[in-house]
Design an enzyme around this catalytic site. Structure first.
Site, PDB file in Angstrom:
ATOM      1  N   VAL A 149       0.835  -1.210   0.000  1.00 44.78           N
ATOM      2  CA  VAL A 149       0.000   0.000   0.000  1.00 44.78           C
ATOM      3  C   VAL A 149       0.871   1.262   0.000  1.00 44.78           C
ATOM      4  O   VAL A 149       0.620   2.200  -0.769  1.00 44.78           O
ATOM      5  CB  VAL A 149      -0.973  -0.003   1.204  1.00 44.78           C
ATOM      6  CG1 VAL A 149      -1.844   1.244   1.179  1.00 44.78           C
ATOM      7  CG2 VAL A 149      -1.845  -1.260   1.189  1.00 44.78           C
TER       8      VAL A 149
ATOM      9  N   ARG B 160      11.665  -0.841   7.222  1.00 42.13           N
ATOM     10  CA  ARG B 160      12.448  -1.708   8.113  1.00 42.13           C
ATOM     11  C   ARG B 160      13.875  -1.836   7.598  1.00 42.13           C
ATOM     12  O   ARG B 160      14.815  -1.861   8.361  1.00 42.13           O
ATOM     13  CB  ARG B 160      11.813  -3.104   8.134  1.00 42.13           C
ATOM     14  CG  ARG B 160      10.855  -3.311   9.267  1.00 42.13           C
ATOM     15  CD  ARG B 160      10.705  -4.807   9.475  1.00 42.13           C
ATOM     16  NE  ARG B 160       9.605  -5.085  10.371  1.00 42.13           N
ATOM     17  CZ  ARG B 160       8.526  -5.763  10.030  1.00 42.13           C
ATOM     18  NH1 ARG B 160       8.395  -6.240   8.803  1.00 42.13           N
ATOM     19  NH2 ARG B 160       7.573  -5.989  10.901  1.00 42.13           N
TER      20      ARG B 160
ATOM     21  N   VAL C 208     -11.695  -0.174   5.407  1.00 38.71           N
ATOM     22  CA  VAL C 208     -12.838  -1.056   5.119  1.00 38.71           C
ATOM     23  C   VAL C 208     -13.113  -1.078   3.619  1.00 38.71           C
ATOM     24  O   VAL C 208     -13.261  -0.035   2.982  1.00 38.71           O
ATOM     25  CB  VAL C 208     -14.114  -0.599   5.858  1.00 38.71           C
ATOM     26  CG1 VAL C 208     -15.297  -1.499   5.518  1.00 38.71           C
ATOM     27  CG2 VAL C 208     -13.887  -0.562   7.362  1.00 38.71           C
TER      28      VAL C 208
ATOM     29  N   GLY D 257     -11.327  -1.727   1.034  1.00 44.71           N
ATOM     30  CA  GLY D 257     -10.279  -1.225   0.136  1.00 44.71           C
ATOM     31  C   GLY D 257     -10.674   0.047  -0.593  1.00 44.71           C
ATOM     32  O   GLY D 257     -10.910   1.082   0.026  1.00 44.71           O
TER      33      GLY D 257
ATOM     34  N   ASP E 228     -10.187 -10.586   9.511  1.00 47.88           N
ATOM     35  CA  ASP E 228     -10.085  -9.275   8.848  1.00 47.88           C
ATOM     36  C   ASP E 228     -11.476  -8.696   8.554  1.00 47.88           C
ATOM     37  O   ASP E 228     -11.730  -7.510   8.809  1.00 47.88           O
ATOM     38  CB  ASP E 228      -9.286  -9.444   7.542  1.00 47.88           C
ATOM     39  CG  ASP E 228      -9.215  -8.164   6.743  1.00 47.88           C
ATOM     40  OD1 ASP E 228      -8.495  -7.245   7.158  1.00 47.88           O
ATOM     41  OD2 ASP E 228      -9.912  -8.074   5.711  1.00 47.88           O
TER      42      ASP E 228
ATOM     43  N   LYS F 281     -13.301  -5.211  10.109  1.00 51.44           N
ATOM     44  CA  LYS F 281     -13.972  -4.188   9.292  1.00 51.44           C
ATOM     45  C   LYS F 281     -15.424  -3.995   9.746  1.00 51.44           C
ATOM     46  O   LYS F 281     -15.933  -2.871   9.760  1.00 51.44           O
ATOM     47  CB  LYS F 281     -13.913  -4.599   7.814  1.00 51.44           C
ATOM     48  CG  LYS F 281     -12.487  -4.552   7.247  1.00 51.44           C
ATOM     49  CD  LYS F 281     -12.391  -5.301   5.919  1.00 51.44           C
ATOM     50  CE  LYS F 281     -11.007  -5.173   5.307  1.00 51.44           C
ATOM     51  NZ  LYS F 281     -10.774  -6.144   4.222  1.00 51.44           N
TER      52      LYS F 281
ATOM     53  N   GLY G 221      -5.640  -4.772  -2.772  1.00 49.41           N
ATOM     54  CA  GLY G 221      -4.680  -4.573  -3.858  1.00 49.41           C
ATOM     55  C   GLY G 221      -4.065  -3.187  -3.789  1.00 49.41           C
ATOM     56  O   GLY G 221      -4.629  -2.269  -3.206  1.00 49.41           O
TER      57      GLY G 221
END
Ligand SMILES: NC(=O)C1=CN([C@@H]2O[C@H](COP(=O)(O)OP(=O)(O)OC[C@H]3O[C@@H](n4cnc5c(N)ncnc54)[C@H](O)[C@@H]3O)[C@@H](O)[C@H]2O)C=CC1
Ligand SMILES: N[C@@H](CC=O)C(=O)O
Ligand code: NA
Length: 439
Positions: free
Chosen positions: A16, A47, A134, A136, A203, A207, A306
């Site tokens: 993302v 990271r 929520v 996407g 998941d 949401k 995505g």
């Protein structure tokens, strides 16, 4: 006068984060025309600073300390795109307490710590924007929060996990194997870092908690939800669905019972009629049906996961943040759920009614059907259909599928427990509701 620059710090530069960076950069001039200000990513927390990324960027922006972005006075908008609930919480709280606008795609964080986060935002006069958390790319948070603000909600239900829908669709269309499709969903950037969150319904439940808060102003504890994922769905279930005009969808239901006014939330694999819109929403797409008392039913469909779809939603929040800053509205907390429904009670399983599908592996011997029917009847569950495929002459067990007439959730839970304990039944029966929603 030189154009104002709104600075954005990205914490997390994975699927993302990189999507947000790419599209903000590509549309920088368009957004500047609209806003009268230039939105620029100025800092990025990662990271591993040496890792190769998919887009070119100035390595001087990198840090390995996301907290330093959260409190950096030179950053206007902090995007939390790391995932997880430990460091993500620290970063989000620190930024909100500093009065910043935080954009988050992290539904696990908002579900688990929403109450504390919004309290911190209120205290620090920060903002927490979370459109990507929520469904996407579907702008459903904005729809509920803004476009439908005058409504009270009777129900919100739909498909809220892209990975599960992608897997179920491909299992249905190609008979493909579960593990192989899950690996593809991961490679496509759809799945959570821990993919059990997707396939176990966790998941979608996160949401649903966020949507329920927006609609009813109550943080429902995750543990109070009935949650089951798609891991136990087999080709036998899919074959039954196909033969009978249904599709299997991982359905999130947030519903207010007419009689009691109590709130019910569940995430369950569900038989949805192909006659209705949700029955044909396939692949990584999500769909959310929202019933408002003023507007009636509205349905939102679009990509639920995505890189690009999620980046679209994150950027909509970044642009809202930029508008607040440009128009002098930053530094004033806005409650996303001002409906004052914090006292809404949760419904008990005895108060929930549905038709159900039950798949059992039964011992192949005389009297089994009578035993199954009698156990169901004992729990007030009456049969609507019974299906058993012909078995080989030497088979010792057979798959039996029954559908029921309308009964309560408690009755089906009790009946299934009794079936599981019966010597006629092998293993654990698999149950799912038959949806009565018509959206
Ligand atoms: N992938 C998707 O389709 C969607 C994802 N989301 C949410 O967006 C968030 C990000 O998801 P993805 O980009 O898919 O995950 P990802 O795993 O691709 O990216 C997360 C990035 O954050 C970095 N990160 C983790 N801890 C860090 C730390 N301590 N310091 C610096 N960087 C750190 C990781 O190294 C990784 O590169 C999650 O909350 C996820 O639930 C929301 C909607 C859709
Ligand atoms: N893993 C999630 C990503 C979006 O929220 C999903 O598959 O829906
Ligand atoms: Na969204």
């Amino acid at each position: 006068m030189s154009e104002r620059v709104i600075t954005v710090g990205l914490c997390g530069f994975g699927v993302v984060g990189q999507g947000v960076f790419n599209h903000l950069q590509k549309r920088e001039n368009d957004l500047s025309d609209q806003l009268g200000a230039r939105v620029k990513v100025t800092r990025i927390a990662v990271r591993d600073t040496s890792k190769k990324r998919d887009f070119d960027f100035d390595a001087a922006m990198l840090t390995t300390d996301p907290l330093s972005i959260a409190t950096d006075p030179a950053v206007d908008v902090v995007c939390e795109l790391m995932g997880g609930t430990t460091l993500a919480k620290e970063v989000t709280l620190a930024a909100l307490k500093a009065g910043k606008i935080v954009v988050s795609a992290n539904k696990a964080l908002i579900c688990d710590h929403g109450e504390a986060l919004f309290a911190a935002a209120k205290e620090g006069n920060g903002q927490l924007l979370f459109e990507a958390s929520v469904a996407g790319g579907i702008p459903v948070i904005k729809a509920i929060k803004e476009s439908l603000v005058v409504n009270r909600f009777n129900s919100i239900y739909g498909i809220l996990n892209g990975t599960s829908n992608y897997i179920l669709t491909r299992m249905t269309n190609e008979g493909a194997g579960y593990q192989e499709i899950l690996a593809e969903a991961k490679a496509l950037g759809y799945a959570e870092a821990d993919e059990s969150f997707d396939v176990d319904g966790i998941d979608a439940a996160h949401k649903a908690v966020v949507l329920a808060y927006l609609a009813y102003g109550r943080w429902v504890p995750y543990n109070d939800l009935l949650v089951q994922g798609i891991a136990e769905v087999t080709q036998a279930d899919i074959a039954f669905a196909k033969e009978n005009g249904y599709a299997i969808k991982l359905l999130a239901v947030i519903d207010v019972a007419h009689a009691s006014g109590k709130l019910y939330i569940s995430i369950l694999p569900t038989l949805v009629s192909k006659k209705y819109v949700l029955g044909s929403v396939d692949g990584v797409f999500n769909a959310v049906s929202v019933h408002g008392d003023v507007v009636g039913e509205t349905v939102y469909i679009g990509p639920g996961a995505g890189r690009d779809a999620t980046a679209s939603a994150v950027i909509s929040d970044i642009v809202d943040a930029a508008k607040l800053i440009v128009n002098g509205g930053a530094g004033r907390f806005i409650d996303p759920a001002p409906r004052g429904g914090a006292k809404i009670e949760l419904a008990e399983p005895e108060e929930i009614e549905s038709r159900y599908y039950v798949r059992l592996q039964v011992v192949d011997k005389p009297g089994v059907m009578a035993e199954v029917t009698s156990l169901l009847a004992k729990h007030d569950v009456s049969l609507a259909s019974v299906t058993q495929k012909e078995v080989e002459e030497d088979a010792t067990s057979a798959t039996l599928i029954v559908t029921t007439h309308t009964t309560t959730e408690q009755a089906i839970l009790d009946a299934v427990k009794a079936l599981e304990a019966s010597s006629c039944v092998e293993g654990k029966p698999f149950t799912m509701p038959v949806s009565s929603f018509e959206g």
